[in-house]
Design a protein around this motif. Sequence first.
Motif, short mmCIF file in Angstrom:
data_model
loop_
_atom_site.label_atom_id
_atom_site.label_comp_id
_atom_site.label_asym_id
_atom_site.label_seq_id
_atom_site.Cartn_x
_atom_site.Cartn_y
_atom_site.Cartn_z
N UNK A 1 0.84 -1.20 0.00
CA UNK A 1 0.00 0.00 0.00
C UNK A 1 0.87 1.25 0.00
N UNK A 2 1.89 1.26 0.85
CA UNK A 2 2.79 2.42 0.90
C UNK A 2 3.57 2.56 -0.41
N UNK A 3 4.06 1.43 -0.92
CA UNK A 3 4.88 1.43 -2.13
C UNK A 3 4.08 1.89 -3.36
N UNK A 4 2.80 1.55 -3.42
CA UNK A 4 2.02 1.81 -4.65
C UNK A 4 0.95 2.88 -4.51
N UNK A 5 0.54 3.21 -3.28
CA UNK A 5 -0.61 4.10 -3.14
C UNK A 5 -0.38 5.34 -2.30
N UNK A 6 0.84 5.55 -1.80
CA UNK A 6 1.12 6.84 -1.16
C UNK A 6 0.89 7.93 -2.20
N UNK A 7 0.34 9.04 -1.77
CA UNK A 7 -0.01 10.11 -2.70
C UNK A 7 1.15 10.54 -3.60
N UNK A 8 2.37 10.71 -3.10
CA UNK A 8 3.47 11.09 -4.00
C UNK A 8 3.73 10.05 -5.10
N UNK A 9 3.52 8.77 -4.79
CA UNK A 9 3.70 7.72 -5.80
C UNK A 9 2.64 7.87 -6.89
N UNK A 10 1.39 8.05 -6.49
CA UNK A 10 0.31 8.22 -7.46
C UNK A 10 0.53 9.47 -8.30
N UNK A 11 0.97 10.55 -7.66
CA UNK A 11 1.23 11.79 -8.40
C UNK A 11 2.35 11.62 -9.42
N UNK A 12 3.37 10.86 -9.06
CA UNK A 12 4.47 10.59 -10.00
C UNK A 12 3.97 9.78 -11.19
N UNK A 13 3.18 8.74 -10.93
CA UNK A 13 2.61 7.94 -12.01
C UNK A 13 1.75 8.81 -12.92
N UNK A 14 0.93 9.65 -12.32
CA UNK A 14 0.07 10.55 -13.08
C UNK A 14 0.91 11.47 -13.98
N UNK A 15 1.98 12.03 -13.41
CA UNK A 15 2.86 12.93 -14.16
C UNK A 15 3.54 12.21 -15.33
N UNK A 16 3.76 10.90 -15.17
CA UNK A 16 4.41 10.11 -16.21
C UNK A 16 3.43 9.57 -17.26
N UNK A 17 2.15 9.94 -17.14
CA UNK A 17 1.18 9.57 -18.17
C UNK A 17 0.24 8.44 -17.84
N UNK A 18 0.31 7.90 -16.62
CA UNK A 18 -0.66 6.88 -16.23
C UNK A 18 -2.01 7.56 -16.04
N UNK A 19 -3.04 6.96 -16.60
CA UNK A 19 -4.39 7.50 -16.47
C UNK A 19 -5.10 6.81 -15.31
N UNK A 20 -5.82 7.57 -14.53
CA UNK A 20 -6.63 7.05 -13.43
C UNK A 20 -8.09 7.36 -13.72
N UNK A 21 -8.95 6.38 -13.50
CA UNK A 21 -10.39 6.58 -13.61
C UNK A 21 -11.02 6.17 -12.29
N UNK A 22 -12.03 6.89 -11.87
CA UNK A 22 -12.79 6.54 -10.68
C UNK A 22 -14.13 5.95 -11.10
N UNK A 23 -14.57 4.95 -10.37
CA UNK A 23 -15.85 4.29 -10.59
C UNK A 23 -16.79 4.80 -9.51
#
Length: 172
Positions: free
Chosen positions: A46-68
């Motif tokens: 959870x820390x490795x993959x879902x800490x906010x800075x990790x998600x923000x880095x993925x987002x900045x690198x072009x990963x798309x997130x969708x909410x259901x």
Amino acid sequence: MPYDVTNITIRSAGKDQLSTVAALAERIWPDAYRSILSDGQIRYMLKMMYDLPVLEQEYAEGTRFDLIYDGDKPIGFTSYGPCQEHPHFCAKLHKLYLDKAYHDRGIGTLALRHVIEEARSREYRVLHLNVNKHNATAIRAYERNGFVKVRESVTDIGSGFVMDDYVMEIKL
């Protein structure tokens, strides 16, 4: 009787909504993996993959997130983007998680088909994913939706933990 999914929507998440993704992961992940992984590995991942800075880095690198959503209530999320190995040919589904109360209603399939259509619309030819070898429910769901196992993958993620997965893919 099938669940009425007319209230279910899938919407693109902006950077300002990544905290919602993190909160959903904190709620969903322990239930999803409790019978497969130790509590220590769940907390570590959870820390490795879902800490906010990790998600923000993925987002900045072009990963798309969708909410259901069920109405206005967020109940799950997806994330996906180009593969590292073949970014113009292949997309990768990184995450697809749904609140346990919404399982077995066709919503996960709806979300998966959404990601498949998004990948097709971007002219990818393959969509692949990693799934824990012991996550039989997810494996069956992916197979029902046309994914096939193409190889096994064991990845050392540090602190004595590994991800023991199948790599699955679908041709688009």
